[in-house]
Design a protein around this motif. Structure first.
Motif, PDB file in Angstrom:
ATOM      1  N   ILE A   1      -5.564  -2.587  -1.381  1.00 20.91           N
ATOM      2  CA  ILE A   1      -4.566  -1.886  -0.464  1.00 20.91           C
ATOM      3  C   ILE A   1      -4.016  -0.648  -1.344  1.00 20.91           C
ATOM      4  O   ILE A   1      -3.287   0.098  -0.552  1.00 20.91           O
ATOM      5  CB  ILE A   1      -3.330  -3.420  -0.293  1.00 20.91           C
ATOM      6  CG1 ILE A   1      -2.765  -2.776   1.194  1.00 20.91           C
ATOM      7  CG2 ILE A   1      -2.462  -3.400  -1.468  1.00 20.91           C
ATOM      8  CD1 ILE A   1      -1.819  -4.019   1.384  1.00 20.91           C
ATOM      9  N   SER A   2      -4.087  -0.739  -2.600  1.00 17.05           N
ATOM     10  CA  SER A   2      -3.630   0.461  -3.132  1.00 17.05           C
ATOM     11  C   SER A   2      -4.602   1.633  -2.751  1.00 17.05           C
ATOM     12  O   SER A   2      -4.183   2.758  -3.405  1.00 17.05           O
ATOM     13  CB  SER A   2      -3.339   0.204  -4.623  1.00 17.05           C
ATOM     14  OG  SER A   2      -4.758  -0.354  -5.244  1.00 17.05           O
TER      15      SER A   2
ATOM     16  N   GLY B   1       0.872  -1.294   0.036  1.00 20.40           N
ATOM     17  CA  GLY B   1      -0.094   0.139  -0.039  1.00 20.40           C
ATOM     18  C   GLY B   1       0.858   1.203   0.043  1.00 20.40           C
ATOM     19  O   GLY B   1       2.134   1.249   0.214  1.00 20.40           O
TER      20      GLY B   1
ATOM     21  N   LEU C   1      -7.807  -1.966   5.986  1.00 13.16           N
ATOM     22  CA  LEU C   1      -7.278  -3.303   6.026  1.00 13.16           C
ATOM     23  C   LEU C   1      -6.512  -3.349   7.159  1.00 13.16           C
ATOM     24  O   LEU C   1      -6.020  -4.717   7.563  1.00 13.16           O
ATOM     25  CB  LEU C   1      -6.626  -3.654   4.682  1.00 13.16           C
ATOM     26  CG  LEU C   1      -7.626  -3.800   3.637  1.00 13.16           C
ATOM     27  CD1 LEU C   1      -7.033  -3.952   2.286  1.00 13.16           C
ATOM     28  CD2 LEU C   1      -8.508  -5.070   3.748  1.00 13.16           C
ATOM     29  N   THR C   2      -5.937  -2.519   7.752  1.00 14.24           N
ATOM     30  CA  THR C   2      -4.972  -2.684   8.981  1.00 14.24           C
ATOM     31  C   THR C   2      -5.753  -2.584  10.245  1.00 14.24           C
ATOM     32  O   THR C   2      -4.940  -2.692  11.366  1.00 14.24           O
ATOM     33  CB  THR C   2      -3.817  -1.535   8.695  1.00 14.24           C
ATOM     34  OG1 THR C   2      -4.255  -0.312   8.822  1.00 14.24           O
ATOM     35  CG2 THR C   2      -2.905  -1.935   7.498  1.00 14.24           C
TER      36      THR C   2
ATOM     37  N   ALA D   1      -5.150  -4.834  -5.659  1.00 18.74           N
ATOM     38  CA  ALA D   1      -4.260  -3.682  -5.780  1.00 18.74           C
ATOM     39  C   ALA D   1      -4.227  -3.062  -7.294  1.00 18.74           C
ATOM     40  O   ALA D   1      -4.520  -3.957  -8.214  1.00 18.74           O
ATOM     41  CB  ALA D   1      -2.639  -3.928  -5.419  1.00 18.74           C
TER      42      ALA D   1
ATOM     43  N   THR E   1       1.936  -0.700   3.611  1.00 16.95           N
ATOM     44  CA  THR E   1       1.132  -1.798   4.128  1.00 16.95           C
ATOM     45  C   THR E   1       1.606  -3.048   3.338  1.00 16.95           C
ATOM     46  O   THR E   1       1.450  -3.056   2.299  1.00 16.95           O
ATOM     47  CB  THR E   1      -0.345  -1.565   4.118  1.00 16.95           C
ATOM     48  OG1 THR E   1      -0.529  -0.324   5.301  1.00 16.95           O
ATOM     49  CG2 THR E   1      -0.820  -2.943   4.879  1.00 16.95           C
TER      50      THR E   1
ATOM     51  N   GLU F   1      -9.017   2.443   1.988  1.00 16.40           N
ATOM     52  CA  GLU F   1      -9.225   0.701   2.017  1.00 16.40           C
ATOM     53  C   GLU F   1      -7.936   0.212   2.776  1.00 16.40           C
ATOM     54  O   GLU F   1      -7.934  -0.828   3.782  1.00 16.40           O
ATOM     55  CB  GLU F   1      -9.572   0.046   0.961  1.00 16.40           C
ATOM     56  CG  GLU F   1     -11.061   0.209   0.540  1.00 16.40           C
ATOM     57  CD  GLU F   1     -11.609  -0.858  -0.485  1.00 16.40           C
ATOM     58  OE1 GLU F   1     -10.682  -1.405  -1.151  1.00 16.40           O
ATOM     59  OE2 GLU F   1     -12.694  -0.783  -0.476  1.00 16.40           O
ATOM     60  N   GLU F   2      -6.727   0.732   2.486  1.00 15.95           N
ATOM     61  CA  GLU F   2      -5.312   0.329   3.201  1.00 15.95           C
ATOM     62  C   GLU F   2      -5.456   0.445   4.698  1.00 15.95           C
ATOM     63  O   GLU F   2      -5.173  -0.217   5.475  1.00 15.95           O
ATOM     64  CB  GLU F   2      -4.255   1.361   2.608  1.00 15.95           C
ATOM     65  CG  GLU F   2      -2.991   0.758   3.398  1.00 15.95           C
ATOM     66  CD  GLU F   2      -1.751   1.650   2.649  1.00 15.95           C
ATOM     67  OE1 GLU F   2      -0.500   1.290   3.151  1.00 15.95           O
ATOM     68  OE2 GLU F   2      -1.648   2.609   2.073  1.00 15.95           O
TER      69      GLU F   2
ATOM     70  N   ALA G   1      -5.536  -9.093  -0.684  1.00 21.34           N
ATOM     71  CA  ALA G   1      -6.006  -7.782  -1.079  1.00 21.34           C
ATOM     72  C   ALA G   1      -5.587  -7.555  -2.455  1.00 21.34           C
ATOM     73  O   ALA G   1      -4.455  -7.717  -2.620  1.00 21.34           O
ATOM     74  CB  ALA G   1      -5.184  -7.040   0.232  1.00 21.34           C
TER      75      ALA G   1
ATOM     76  N   GLU H   1       0.873  -6.816   1.945  1.00 22.32           N
ATOM     77  CA  GLU H   1      -0.417  -7.438   1.789  1.00 22.32           C
ATOM     78  C   GLU H   1      -0.263  -8.871   2.607  1.00 22.32           C
ATOM     79  O   GLU H   1      -1.506  -9.360   3.246  1.00 22.32           O
ATOM     80  CB  GLU H   1      -0.599  -7.843   0.417  1.00 22.32           C
ATOM     81  CG  GLU H   1      -1.731  -9.002   0.219  1.00 22.32           C
ATOM     82  CD  GLU H   1      -1.973  -9.364  -1.592  1.00 22.32           C
ATOM     83  OE1 GLU H   1      -3.114 -10.096  -1.577  1.00 22.32           O
ATOM     84  OE2 GLU H   1      -1.265  -9.037  -2.311  1.00 22.32           O
TER      85      GLU H   1
ATOM     86  N   VAL I   1      -1.706  -8.448   6.151  1.00 26.35           N
ATOM     87  CA  VAL I   1      -3.242  -8.061   6.124  1.00 26.35           C
ATOM     88  C   VAL I   1      -3.790  -9.510   6.186  1.00 26.35           C
ATOM     89  O   VAL I   1      -4.800  -9.889   6.961  1.00 26.35           O
ATOM     90  CB  VAL I   1      -3.644  -7.328   5.243  1.00 26.35           C
ATOM     91  CG1 VAL I   1      -5.251  -7.304   5.255  1.00 26.35           C
ATOM     92  CG2 VAL I   1      -3.170  -5.787   5.437  1.00 26.35           C
TER      93      VAL I   1
END
Length: 443
Positions: A350-351, A174, A359-360, A237, A178, A355-356, A235, A180, A183
Motif C-alpha cells: 500500500i506504500s 498509503g 488495491l483500491t 507497507a 488509503t 499498488e495503492e 496489505a 489498509e 482494502v
C-alpha cells in the motif's frame, strides 16, 4: 464622603468576586491543561470500543452505576470540545453520552443499555494518533453466543476469512491516504461471495465490518465457527515507496511449537485446541502419547498451510507481481493455532503508489479474491477432507508407472481420453514414467 468610600469598596469587592468566578471558569475550560479533541465509537458484534482522543496523557478515574446502568469517567483539568449528541446513534450498547463540569473536572457519563464487562486503558501516541483513552464494553455472554453447533458431518469445507486490522486500527496508510483496513475488508467480502457460490465450500467472516477484533480473539472465533482453513488478508507497507508485489506467509514452526507447548501444559482445559485427537489428549495419562498426537495435529496443520500457500502463490502470479515467490515464514499471532491450517496473504504494498491505486480498484480486488479462492480450492480438490463434497467430486493423483498409457488409465478410471487430457492440460497422448496425473472422482 464616608458614604462614597464605602460604595467604592463595595463595588471593588463585587468586581473582585466577578473576576474570581470568570478566572475559575477559564481555568476549567479555556486554560485547562488537557482537552478531549475527538471521540470515536466502534460497534462490533460482541463489543463496543470507545476511543477518546486527548491532547496530553489523560488523568482520569472511572466507576459504574446501576439502575440505570451507567459508566462515569472523570477527566481531571480537561475540557471537552466534542459534540456528544449523535455519538451513540448507531451503537447497540451505549444509549447516550452526556457531560458536566464539576470541581475542576469534566465528567462524561455513558448511559448503557445493560451491564457489560469493562476494560479501560490509555494508549501512548502511535502513528497518526496522539494520546488516547480506550474503553471496551464486552457482552457478558459473548463466549456462549458465538460458539457454533458442532458439525454433524464435514460436508462443506469451511473457510474463515480474516480481514486484517479494522476500527481503531487502520493498519498501514498509503501515500494518498488509503487505509489498509478498508482494502482488506473489500477483498475479504469479495472472497466471501466467490466461496459461497462454490459448491462444497462455505465462507465465514472473522470481521464483517469496520471494527477491531483482538488478534487472539480472531483464532478463537475461527475455532468457534468450526473453520477448516483460515486465510488472513493484509496489505504490506515499507518506509519508502519502492517495494512492491504480493506474498503469502505461514506461521514459523517455532511459533506453532511454543503455542502447542503452552496448551499441552494444561491439556485438560485446552483439549479443544489440539485438533481431532483432543479427547484422547485430554484423557490420556500418558504424556508421551499426548505429545505425539498433538505433534501430529501440528505437523498436519503446517503441511496443509504450506500446500495452500503454494497453490495461492501459483494463482497470484497470474494477476500480479510477486514480492516473494515462495511461502514465507512469519511470527504472526493470527496464524499461531496448531489445530487450524492458515495463511496470511499480503496482497501488495500500500506504500507503493501504483499498488495503492490497484488495491483500491474494485476490479483488481476481485482478481485477488479470485486467485485466493482458486488456490484454496485447488488444494482441497487435490487433498479433500474426509467426508467432504470435494472428496466425492474432486481429483485424486495417479503417478504413471511403467507400461501405463493414456488409454489404459482412461479405461481403468472410466473416463474418456479427451477429458483426461483436458483435465491435465496434455497436448499429446504420450506419458512419461513418474508423471503425476489428476484423476476426477465420481460421486
Amino acid at each position: 464622603m464616608y458614604r462614597r468610600i464605602l460604595l467604592s469598596i463595595a463595588r471593588l469587592r463585587t468586581l473582585s468576586l466577578l473576576c474570581v468566578a470568570i478566572l475559575s471558569l477559564l481555568s476549567v475550560n479555556t486554560y485547562a491543561a488537557n482537552s478531549i479533541d475527538g471521540i470515536r465509537v466502534w460497534p462490533a458484534p460482541e463489543n463496543t470500543r470507545i476511543v477518546f482522543d486527548v491532547k496530553q496523557k489523560p488523568d482520569y478515574k472511572y466507576f459504574t452505576l446501576s439502575k440505570p446502568n451507567r459508566l462515569v469517567i472523570d477527566f481531571t483539568n480537561t475540557k471537552n470540545t466534542v459534540a456528544l449528541k449523535n455519538l451513540a446513534v448507531n451503537d447497540p450498547r451505549v444509549k447516550l453520552f452526556r457531560s458536566s463540569l464539576t470541581k475542576g473536572k469534566t465528567r462524561l457519563v455513558l448511559e448503557l443499555t445493560k451491564s457489560y464487562q469493562l476494560t479501560v486503558f490509555p494508549l501512548a501516541p502511535a502513528g497518526q494518533y496522539g494520546h488516547r483513552l480506550v474503553i471496551d464494553l464486552y457482552d457478558k455472554n459473548r463466549s456462549k453466543k458465538n460458539v457454533s453447533k458442532p458439525k454433524q458431518s464435514v460436508g462443506d469445507i469451511i473457510i474463515g476469512i480474516d480481514a486484517g486490522h479494522g476500527g481503531e486500527d487502520p493498519g498501514s496508510i498509503g501515500g494518498k491516504g488509503t487505509y489498509e483496513k478498508r482494502v482488506t475488508l473489500a477483498i475479504a467480502k469479495k472472497l466471501q461471495k466467490i466461496i459461497n457460490k462454490e459448491k462444497g465450500m462455505k465462507a465465514v467472516m472473522i470481521r464483517s465490518g469496520d471494527y477491531y477484533v483482538n488478534l487472539n480473539r480472531r483464532t478463537s472465533l475461527a475455532r468457534d465457527k468450526n473453520v477448516d482453513f483460515l486465510v488472513s488478508i493484509h496489505a504490506d507497507a515499507f518506509h519508502t515507496p519502492g517495494p512492491s508485489g504480493a506474498s503469502v506467509w505461514v506461521v514459523t514452526k517455532s511459533r506453532a511449537e511454543s503455542e502447542l507447548s503452552r496448551w499441552l501444559v494444561n491439556r485438560e482445559k485446552k483439549s479443544e485446541l489440539l485438533g481431532g485427537g483432543g479427547g484422547v489428549i485430554k484423557n490420556t495419562s500418558d504424556s508421551h502419547l499426548a505429545l505425539a498426537l498433538a505433534d501430529m495435529s501440528k505437523e498436519h496443520s503446517l503441511g496443509v498451510s504450506f500446500g495452500v500457500a503454494n497453490n495461492v502463490i501459483k494463482e497470484l502470479k497470474k494477476i500480479t507481481k510477486m514480492h516473494k515467490k515462495t511461502p514465507q515464514n512469519g511470527n504472526f499471532a493470527v496464524l499461531k493455532s496448531s489445530d487450524i491450517p492458515s495463511i496470511l496473504v499480503e496482497t501488495g504494498f500500500i506504500s507503493n503508489h501504483k499498488e495503492e491505486k490497484n488495491l483500491t480498484w474494485s476490479k483488481h480486488q476481485q482478481r485477488l479474491a479470485n486467485a485466493i479462492h482458486v488456490g484454496i480450492k485447488n488444494h482441497f480438490l487435490a487433498h479433500p477432507l474426509t467426508g467432504s463434497y470435494f472428496a466425492s467430486v474432486g481429483y485424486k493423483k495417479h503417478k504413471v508407472r511403467s507400461g501405463e498409457s493414456l488409454s489404459v488409465l482412461a479405461k481403468r478410471y472410466n473416463i474418456s481420453m479427451s477429458k483426461l487430457k483436458s483435465i491435465n492440460k496434455l497436448k499429446t497422448n504420450s506419458l512419461r514414467i513418474g508423471q503425476t496425473l489428476k484423476i476426477p472422482r465420481t460421486g
